[in-house]
Each structure stands twice: as C-alpha cells, then as structure tokens.
Design a protein around this motif. Sequence first.
Motif, mmCIF file in Angstrom:
data_model
loop_
_atom_site.group_PDB
_atom_site.id
_atom_site.type_symbol
_atom_site.label_atom_id
_atom_site.label_comp_id
_atom_site.label_asym_id
_atom_site.label_seq_id
_atom_site.Cartn_x
_atom_site.Cartn_y
_atom_site.Cartn_z
ATOM 1 N N TYR A 194 20.967 -32.662 -14.658
ATOM 2 C CA TYR A 194 20.677 -33.670 -13.637
ATOM 3 C C TYR A 194 19.191 -33.667 -13.300
ATOM 4 O O TYR A 194 18.561 -34.726 -13.188
ATOM 5 C CB TYR A 194 21.504 -33.425 -12.374
ATOM 6 C CG TYR A 194 21.202 -34.438 -11.312
ATOM 7 C CD1 TYR A 194 21.738 -35.715 -11.379
ATOM 8 C CD2 TYR A 194 20.336 -34.140 -10.269
ATOM 9 C CE1 TYR A 194 21.436 -36.667 -10.422
ATOM 10 C CE2 TYR A 194 20.031 -35.082 -9.315
ATOM 11 C CZ TYR A 194 20.577 -36.340 -9.398
ATOM 12 O OH TYR A 194 20.264 -37.291 -8.455
ATOM 13 N N GLY A 195 18.607 -32.490 -13.132
ATOM 14 C CA GLY A 195 17.184 -32.383 -12.813
ATOM 15 C C GLY A 195 16.292 -32.943 -13.902
ATOM 16 O O GLY A 195 15.293 -33.621 -13.619
ATOM 17 N N GLU A 196 16.633 -32.690 -15.154
ATOM 18 C CA GLU A 196 15.839 -33.212 -16.264
ATOM 19 C C GLU A 196 15.915 -34.737 -16.321
ATOM 20 O O GLU A 196 14.918 -35.411 -16.562
ATOM 21 C CB GLU A 196 16.287 -32.579 -17.575
ATOM 22 C CG GLU A 196 15.889 -31.113 -17.666
ATOM 23 C CD GLU A 196 16.577 -30.356 -18.788
ATOM 24 O OE1 GLU A 196 17.335 -30.976 -19.571
ATOM 25 O OE2 GLU A 196 16.375 -29.138 -18.869
ATOM 26 N N THR A 197 17.096 -35.279 -16.072
ATOM 27 C CA THR A 197 17.254 -36.734 -16.023
ATOM 28 C C THR A 197 16.459 -37.319 -14.859
ATOM 29 O O THR A 197 15.774 -38.334 -15.008
ATOM 30 C CB THR A 197 18.743 -37.113 -15.899
ATOM 31 O OG1 THR A 197 19.438 -36.589 -17.019
ATOM 32 C CG2 THR A 197 18.930 -38.613 -15.833
ATOM 33 N N GLY A 198 16.529 -36.664 -13.711
ATOM 34 C CA GLY A 198 15.773 -37.111 -12.545
ATOM 35 C C GLY A 198 14.275 -37.057 -12.783
ATOM 36 O O GLY A 198 13.534 -37.963 -12.373
ATOM 37 N N ALA A 199 13.807 -36.017 -13.445
ATOM 38 C CA ALA A 199 12.376 -35.883 -13.741
ATOM 39 C C ALA A 199 11.903 -37.006 -14.662
ATOM 40 O O ALA A 199 10.823 -37.568 -14.462
ATOM 41 C CB ALA A 199 12.093 -34.526 -14.370
ATOM 42 N N LYS A 200 12.717 -37.369 -15.642
ATOM 43 C CA LYS A 200 12.354 -38.476 -16.540
ATOM 44 C C LYS A 200 12.310 -39.798 -15.781
ATOM 45 O O LYS A 200 11.445 -40.642 -16.017
ATOM 46 C CB LYS A 200 13.348 -38.557 -17.693
ATOM 47 C CG LYS A 200 13.159 -37.458 -18.707
ATOM 48 C CD LYS A 200 14.126 -37.599 -19.863
ATOM 49 C CE LYS A 200 13.805 -36.581 -20.915
ATOM 50 N NZ LYS A 200 14.814 -35.648 -21.195
ATOM 51 N N LYS A 201 13.246 -39.980 -14.858
ATOM 52 C CA LYS A 201 13.279 -41.196 -14.048
ATOM 53 C C LYS A 201 12.033 -41.292 -13.173
ATOM 54 O O LYS A 201 11.413 -42.355 -13.076
ATOM 55 C CB LYS A 201 14.535 -41.199 -13.179
ATOM 56 C CG LYS A 201 14.668 -42.406 -12.293
ATOM 57 C CD LYS A 201 15.931 -42.330 -11.459
ATOM 58 C CE LYS A 201 15.999 -43.512 -10.509
ATOM 59 N NZ LYS A 201 17.092 -43.371 -9.564
ATOM 60 N N VAL A 202 11.670 -40.186 -12.532
ATOM 61 C CA VAL A 202 10.482 -40.159 -11.675
ATOM 62 C C VAL A 202 9.228 -40.424 -12.509
ATOM 63 O O VAL A 202 8.350 -41.198 -12.106
ATOM 64 C CB VAL A 202 10.402 -38.796 -10.947
ATOM 65 C CG1 VAL A 202 9.052 -38.581 -10.309
ATOM 66 C CG2 VAL A 202 11.504 -38.686 -9.908
ATOM 67 N N GLU A 203 9.138 -39.810 -13.674
ATOM 68 C CA GLU A 203 7.989 -40.022 -14.560
ATOM 69 C C GLU A 203 7.892 -41.491 -14.978
ATOM 70 O O GLU A 203 6.809 -42.095 -14.925
ATOM 71 C CB GLU A 203 8.111 -39.138 -15.799
ATOM 72 C CG GLU A 203 6.999 -39.332 -16.804
ATOM 73 C CD GLU A 203 7.205 -38.501 -18.049
ATOM 74 O OE1 GLU A 203 6.865 -39.008 -19.141
ATOM 75 O OE2 GLU A 203 7.689 -37.357 -17.958
ATOM 76 N N SER A 204 8.995 -42.058 -15.375
ATOM 77 C CA SER A 204 9.015 -43.458 -15.794
ATOM 78 C C SER A 204 8.582 -44.390 -14.665
ATOM 79 O O SER A 204 7.799 -45.318 -14.869
ATOM 80 C CB SER A 204 10.418 -43.817 -16.289
ATOM 81 O OG SER A 204 10.497 -45.164 -16.614
#
Length: 116
Positions: A25-35
Amino acid sequence: MIDVSGLQQAILALPDRVEKALMAYGETGAKKVESRAKRDRPWTDRTGHARQRLNGKCIRTARGIRIILAHGVEYGIYLEFAHEKRYAIIYPTLTREAPDLFRGLQGLFDRLGAFS
C-alpha cells in the motif's frame, strides 16, 4: 481431537501478511504522490530535470511505514523555499494527498480485520 496446526500457522503468519500488505500500500501511495507532484508542479520546465527527478518512495520504520517525496536535483531546496514558496510542490502535494492515503489505509485495515 481437532487439528489446529493450520490455524496456528495462519495466526503466526498474520504479522508478515500485514507488513507485506502495508508495504505494498505504501509503495502504491508513494507512486501516486510522485505522479501528482510531477503533474502539478508549479514551475515551468526548462530542462525537465527537476520534474523527472522528483522521487516518491516508501520505507519501513520502527513504527510502521513512511512515504517520502523528495527532489533529486541540487536546486530542489530553492524550488521549495525561495520566492515565497511559489514553486513548492512537496508539502502541498503531501498535504493534498494525505486524507486519501489515510482513508485507503483505513480501508486496508478494515479488510484485514485489524479494527473490527
């Protein structure tokens, strides 16, 4: 006699499953924030380096996970703090995305049965 060894193994494996789910979940969230940061940057690209090197990642800490958004260019600090913060993207993005991330995390815990 009832064989509960399978249940016992499942219970012992639960912390690992929760940790893996939390990291995913954290890795997905980090990609979303980066995008989101790359898309909504308030500056005009000259070389594209500042946008391309914005980096979101998730790390494990002693208390859980941490989502980090950082610049990968030396002048990133100036984008964040100079010119009355007109070109800042890190804090505004994290502030905007945090409520969705926390709602998603609550949903994850609800599915795992952690707060039932």
